[in-house]
Scaffold this active site. Structure first.
Site, PDB file in Angstrom:
ATOM      1  N   PRO A  87       0.818  -1.230   0.000  1.00 35.59           N
ATOM      2  CA  PRO A  87       0.000   0.000   0.000  1.00 35.59           C
ATOM      3  C   PRO A  87       0.840   1.262   0.000  1.00 35.59           C
ATOM      4  O   PRO A  87       0.317   2.361  -0.218  1.00 35.59           O
ATOM      5  CB  PRO A  87      -0.834  -0.125   1.283  1.00 35.59           C
ATOM      6  CG  PRO A  87      -0.103  -1.097   2.146  1.00 35.59           C
ATOM      7  CD  PRO A  87       0.562  -2.044   1.208  1.00 35.59           C
ATOM      8  N   ARG A 152      -3.725  -7.781 -21.334  1.00 34.58           N
ATOM      9  CA  ARG A 152      -4.630  -7.268 -22.366  1.00 34.58           C
ATOM     10  C   ARG A 152      -3.905  -6.457 -23.428  1.00 34.58           C
ATOM     11  O   ARG A 152      -4.410  -6.278 -24.530  1.00 34.58           O
ATOM     12  CB  ARG A 152      -5.730  -6.412 -21.726  1.00 34.58           C
ATOM     13  CG  ARG A 152      -6.642  -7.183 -20.786  1.00 34.58           C
ATOM     14  CD  ARG A 152      -7.641  -6.254 -20.110  1.00 34.58           C
ATOM     15  NE  ARG A 152      -8.500  -5.596 -21.077  1.00 34.58           N
ATOM     16  CZ  ARG A 152      -9.604  -6.133 -21.595  1.00 34.58           C
ATOM     17  NH1 ARG A 152      -9.972  -7.356 -21.243  1.00 34.58           N
ATOM     18  NH2 ARG A 152     -10.334  -5.473 -22.472  1.00 34.58           N
TER      19      ARG A 152
END
Length: 226
Positions: A87, A152
Site C-alpha cells: 500500500p 490485455r
C-alpha cells in the site's frame, strides 16, 4: 511475457490462469507463468518466513533471507521489472499497465502479515506498486489484477486486436471512461436501446458514443477531465 510470482500461496495464482483469456494466452504461448513459494527457501524445521518485529509492535514481519534466496533463484530476462505489492507504492493505473506490458518479464513479490523486513527493499530495490488506498490480506490479488491488466496489451491475447484500445482510460479515448453498451433485446422492463444505435448511421453512432463518454466521465470521474 513471462510472469514470476513469489508467494506463499502459489495455488491462488495458478488457478486463475486455468480459465478464460488467461488460460488461452498460456496455451497459445503468449504468456508464461512461474510461481515460487519462498517458504521453500527456509532452513529451519518449522519453515518460518516471518518473525516478531524488532522494537515491538503488533503482528509478524516477513524475513529477508527466504525472499532474497527465492528471488535469486529466478532466471532474469534482459528486460524485466521486479514489483513489490504494498500500500506504500505508486498507484497502479492504465499508464503503468501499458508501461509494464513493454517488459519481457514481470516478477512479483506478494507479502502477508504486517509487512516486509526493510532490508528486502534496500537490498533488492523492487518497484513498489499499490492498487489503491486500502489494505488487502496479501499481495496475490494485487499481482493478479496487474497481470490481467498487462496481459490485455499483449498482441494476440484478446480475440479482437482493438479491444484494449476501446477500454476506459485508453489513449484512444483521451483517457475518458468507456461509453454505455447495449445488446439484445431492444427493450427490457420498459428500458429501450437508444434509437441512434439501431440506425446504422456510423457517423451519428460515433457522435453518440463520444458524447456519452464525456458525460459519463464528467458524472463519475470528473478528476479525469481535470
Amino acid at each position: 511475457m513471462r510472469f514470476d510470482v513469489l508467494t506463499l500461496f502459489p495455488d491462488l495464482i495458478e488457478n486463475y490462469f486455468k480459465f478464460s483469456i488467461m488460460k488461452r494466452a498460456v496455451e497459445n504461448g503468449l504468456i508464461e507463468l512461474n510461481t515460487v513459494n519462498f517458504r521453500d527457501f527456509t532452513h529451519d524445521k518449522h519453515r518460518r518466513v516471518d518473525d516478531t518485529p524488532y522494537g515491538g509492535g503488533a503482528g509478524m514481519v516477513l524475513m529477508a533471507p527466504p525472499i532474497f534466496e527465492a528471488y535469486n533463484s529466478i532466471e532474469k530476462l534482459d528486460n524485466f521489472e521486479f514489483i513489490m505489492l504494498t500500500p506504500q507504492g505508486e498507484k497502479f493505473n492504465h499508464k503503468l499497465s501499458l508501461e509494464l506490458s513493454e517488459k519481457k518479464q514481470l516478477i512479483f513479490l506478494c507479502g502477508h502479515y504486517e509487512g516486509f523486513d526493510e532490508r528486502i527493499r534496500l537490498g533488492l530495490n523492487p518497484r513498489e506498486v499499490s492498487l489503491g488506498d486500502y489494505i488487502l490480506t496479501g499481495g496475490e490479488l494485487g499481482a493478479l489484477c496487474i497481470m490481467d491488466s498487462v496481459s490485455r496489451h499483449i498482441k494476440g491475447v484478446l480475440n479482437k486486436e482493438d479491444s484494449s484500445l476501446k477500454d476506459s482510460f485508453s489513449d484512444d479515448l483521451e483517457g475518458l471512461l468507456e461509453h454505455s453498451q447495449y445488446t439484445k433485446p431492444r427493450e427490457y422492463l420498459g428500458m429501450k436501446v437508444p434509437e441512434v444505435l439501431l440506425s446504422g448511421n456510423h457517423l451519428e453512432i460515433e457522435k453518440f458514443k463520444n458524447k456519452d463518454r464525456k458525460l459519463r466521465t464528467q458524472k463519475r470521474r470528473p478528476d479525469l477531465l481535470n
